[in-house]
Design a protein around this motif. Sequence first.
Motif, PDB file in Angstrom:
ATOM      1  N   UNK A  36       8.701  17.455  23.415  1.00 47.03           N
ATOM      2  CA  UNK A  36       9.077  16.306  22.610  1.00 47.03           C
ATOM      3  C   UNK A  36       8.036  15.868  21.610  1.00 47.03           C
ATOM      4  N   UNK A  37       6.770  15.896  22.001  1.00 47.10           N
ATOM      5  CA  UNK A  37       5.704  15.479  21.083  1.00 47.10           C
ATOM      6  C   UNK A  37       5.651  16.393  19.879  1.00 47.10           C
ATOM      7  N   UNK A  38       5.774  17.696  20.117  1.00 47.54           N
ATOM      8  CA  UNK A  38       5.779  18.647  19.013  1.00 47.54           C
ATOM      9  C   UNK A  38       6.999  18.431  18.117  1.00 47.54           C
ATOM     10  N   UNK A  39       8.125  18.046  18.720  1.00 41.72           N
ATOM     11  CA  UNK A  39       9.329  17.786  17.932  1.00 41.72           C
ATOM     12  C   UNK A  39       9.113  16.617  16.981  1.00 41.72           C
ATOM     13  N   UNK A  40       8.467  15.560  17.474  1.00 39.02           N
ATOM     14  CA  UNK A  40       8.176  14.397  16.626  1.00 39.02           C
ATOM     15  C   UNK A  40       7.269  14.803  15.466  1.00 39.02           C
ATOM     16  N   UNK A  41       6.233  15.568  15.775  1.00 42.88           N
ATOM     17  CA  UNK A  41       5.290  15.993  14.744  1.00 42.88           C
ATOM     18  C   UNK A  41       5.944  16.924  13.730  1.00 42.88           C
ATOM     19  N   UNK A  42       6.726  17.875  14.227  1.00 49.02           N
ATOM     20  CA  UNK A  42       7.376  18.831  13.329  1.00 49.02           C
ATOM     21  C   UNK A  42       8.433  18.144  12.465  1.00 49.02           C
ATOM     22  N   UNK A  43       9.105  17.150  13.026  1.00 49.45           N
ATOM     23  CA  UNK A  43      10.107  16.409  12.250  1.00 49.45           C
ATOM     24  C   UNK A  43       9.455  15.708  11.065  1.00 49.45           C
ATOM     25  N   UNK A  44       8.269  15.131  11.291  1.00 50.73           N
ATOM     26  CA  UNK A  44       7.560  14.450  10.210  1.00 50.73           C
ATOM     27  C   UNK A  44       7.057  15.432   9.162  1.00 50.73           C
ATOM     28  N   UNK A  53      18.030  18.870  19.899  1.00 52.75           N
ATOM     29  CA  UNK A  53      17.056  18.327  20.839  1.00 52.75           C
ATOM     30  C   UNK A  53      17.489  18.513  22.295  1.00 52.75           C
ATOM     31  N   UNK A  54      16.670  19.233  23.061  1.00 56.00           N
ATOM     32  CA  UNK A  54      16.878  19.335  24.496  1.00 56.00           C
ATOM     33  C   UNK A  54      16.452  18.019  25.144  1.00 56.00           C
ATOM     34  N   UNK A  55      16.936  17.740  26.349  1.00 50.19           N
ATOM     35  CA  UNK A  55      16.559  16.498  27.032  1.00 50.19           C
ATOM     36  C   UNK A  55      15.323  16.700  27.892  1.00 50.19           C
ATOM     37  N   UNK A  59       6.053  16.723  29.253  1.00 49.52           N
ATOM     38  CA  UNK A  59       5.373  15.673  28.491  1.00 49.52           C
ATOM     39  C   UNK A  59       6.387  14.666  27.974  1.00 49.52           C
ATOM     40  N   UNK A  60       6.481  14.534  26.669  1.00 47.26           N
ATOM     41  CA  UNK A  60       7.468  13.652  26.035  1.00 47.26           C
ATOM     42  C   UNK A  60       8.827  14.337  26.076  1.00 47.26           C
ATOM     43  N   UNK A  61       9.803  13.709  26.733  1.00 50.85           N
ATOM     44  CA  UNK A  61      11.113  14.359  26.829  1.00 50.85           C
ATOM     45  C   UNK A  61      11.926  14.142  25.554  1.00 50.85           C
ATOM     46  N   UNK A  62      13.104  14.752  25.531  1.00 49.73           N
ATOM     47  CA  UNK A  62      13.917  14.702  24.323  1.00 49.73           C
ATOM     48  C   UNK A  62      14.429  13.321  23.983  1.00 49.73           C
ATOM     49  N   UNK A  63      14.674  12.490  24.979  1.00 45.52           N
ATOM     50  CA  UNK A  63      15.166  11.142  24.719  1.00 45.52           C
ATOM     51  C   UNK A  63      14.097  10.280  24.060  1.00 45.52           C
ATOM     52  N   UNK A  64      12.873  10.353  24.583  1.00 47.03           N
ATOM     53  CA  UNK A  64      11.775   9.596  23.982  1.00 47.03           C
ATOM     54  C   UNK A  64      11.452  10.127  22.589  1.00 47.03           C
ATOM     55  N   UNK A  65      11.501  11.444  22.439  1.00 49.51           N
ATOM     56  CA  UNK A  65      11.252  12.033  21.121  1.00 49.51           C
ATOM     57  C   UNK A  65      12.282  11.542  20.115  1.00 49.51           C
ATOM     58  N   UNK A  66      13.538  11.462  20.553  1.00 49.16           N
ATOM     59  CA  UNK A  66      14.598  10.963  19.667  1.00 49.16           C
ATOM     60  C   UNK A  66      14.328   9.516  19.273  1.00 49.16           C
ATOM     61  N   UNK A  78      16.342  12.467   9.959  1.00 52.03           N
ATOM     62  CA  UNK A  78      17.219  13.545  10.418  1.00 52.03           C
ATOM     63  C   UNK A  78      18.212  13.050  11.454  1.00 52.03           C
ATOM     64  N   UNK A  79      19.351  13.715  11.511  1.00 53.68           N
ATOM     65  CA  UNK A  79      20.329  13.436  12.555  1.00 53.68           C
ATOM     66  C   UNK A  79      19.945  14.255  13.782  1.00 53.68           C
ATOM     67  N   UNK A  80      19.976  13.629  14.952  1.00 50.76           N
ATOM     68  CA  UNK A  80      19.575  14.307  16.182  1.00 50.76           C
ATOM     69  C   UNK A  80      20.813  14.665  16.998  1.00 50.76           C
ATOM     70  N   UNK A  81      20.927  15.946  17.323  1.00 56.47           N
ATOM     71  CA  UNK A  81      22.003  16.435  18.178  1.00 56.47           C
ATOM     72  C   UNK A  81      21.409  16.782  19.532  1.00 56.47           C
ATOM     73  N   UNK A  82      21.768  16.016  20.555  1.00 54.43           N
ATOM     74  CA  UNK A  82      21.279  16.283  21.903  1.00 54.43           C
ATOM     75  C   UNK A  82      22.059  17.447  22.495  1.00 54.43           C
ATOM     76  N   UNK A  83      21.332  18.449  22.983  1.00 54.78           N
ATOM     77  CA  UNK A  83      21.940  19.604  23.635  1.00 54.78           C
ATOM     78  C   UNK A  83      21.346  19.738  25.029  1.00 54.78           C
ATOM     79  N   UNK A  84      22.198  19.716  26.035  1.00 49.93           N
ATOM     80  CA  UNK A  84      21.689  19.773  27.401  1.00 49.93           C
ATOM     81  C   UNK A  84      22.657  20.519  28.306  1.00 49.93           C
TER      82      UNK A  84
END
Length: 221
Positions: A36-44, A53-55, A59-66, A78-84
């Motif tokens: 999740x942390x990498x997702x936040x950084x890469x999104x920026x 986004x996986x859940x 570390x930081x899960x997909x919900x917190x990252x979202x 960006x629009x976030x699509x949760x996939x689980x």
Amino acid sequence: MIRVLLADDQHLVRSGFRVILETEDDIEVVGEASDGLAAVERAAQLRPDVILMDVEMPGVDGLEATRRITASTGEDGPAVLILTTFDRDDYLFAALRAGASGFLLKTGTPEALIDAVRILSRGEALLDPQLTRRVIATFARPGEVTPQRTADLGELTPRENEVLVLLAGGCTNAEIAEKLFLGEATVKTHVSRVLAKLGLRDRVQAVVFAYENGVVGPSRG
């Protein structure tokens, strides 16, 4: 071109999604993240249009990252699509409250994934009708809803309030137009104004907001 970021802790899953999406001429996978942390950084850094986004990630899960991504980018993000793989109501509701615009199970088809990416890229929301019914059923139970945000509902016109109530009932633009004797273009304008005045990203958030703030409920829904 629709720019997509993949966030999943399993390399094989990310590779599979990449193969599926990059067969389409209008979709480009611009990056990947394994937590999740990498997702936040890469999104920026990459400013994708859609994030898959996986859940459950370390570390930081997909919900917190979202939550972090939608809070920092607002309506223009960006629009976030949760996939689980987990068909759990708590994940679904938490994802919607975090600002996700869509929720799909990984058991779906490649075609469904491609369609979802395109739908979210247009600024629309995606929620399976069965899941929508579960959202409404849960938020309609007395005593189970705690308002998550406040907004000046008084800013809505009577017509916009009617539109919000019908949105909360899961009506499409065509169904709203039929019920209110309006053209679909007019309904689309009303929907856009409702979302803008209430600071909501899309129709899915409008459903959640309406139930959380008592716009509709068991006696009105």
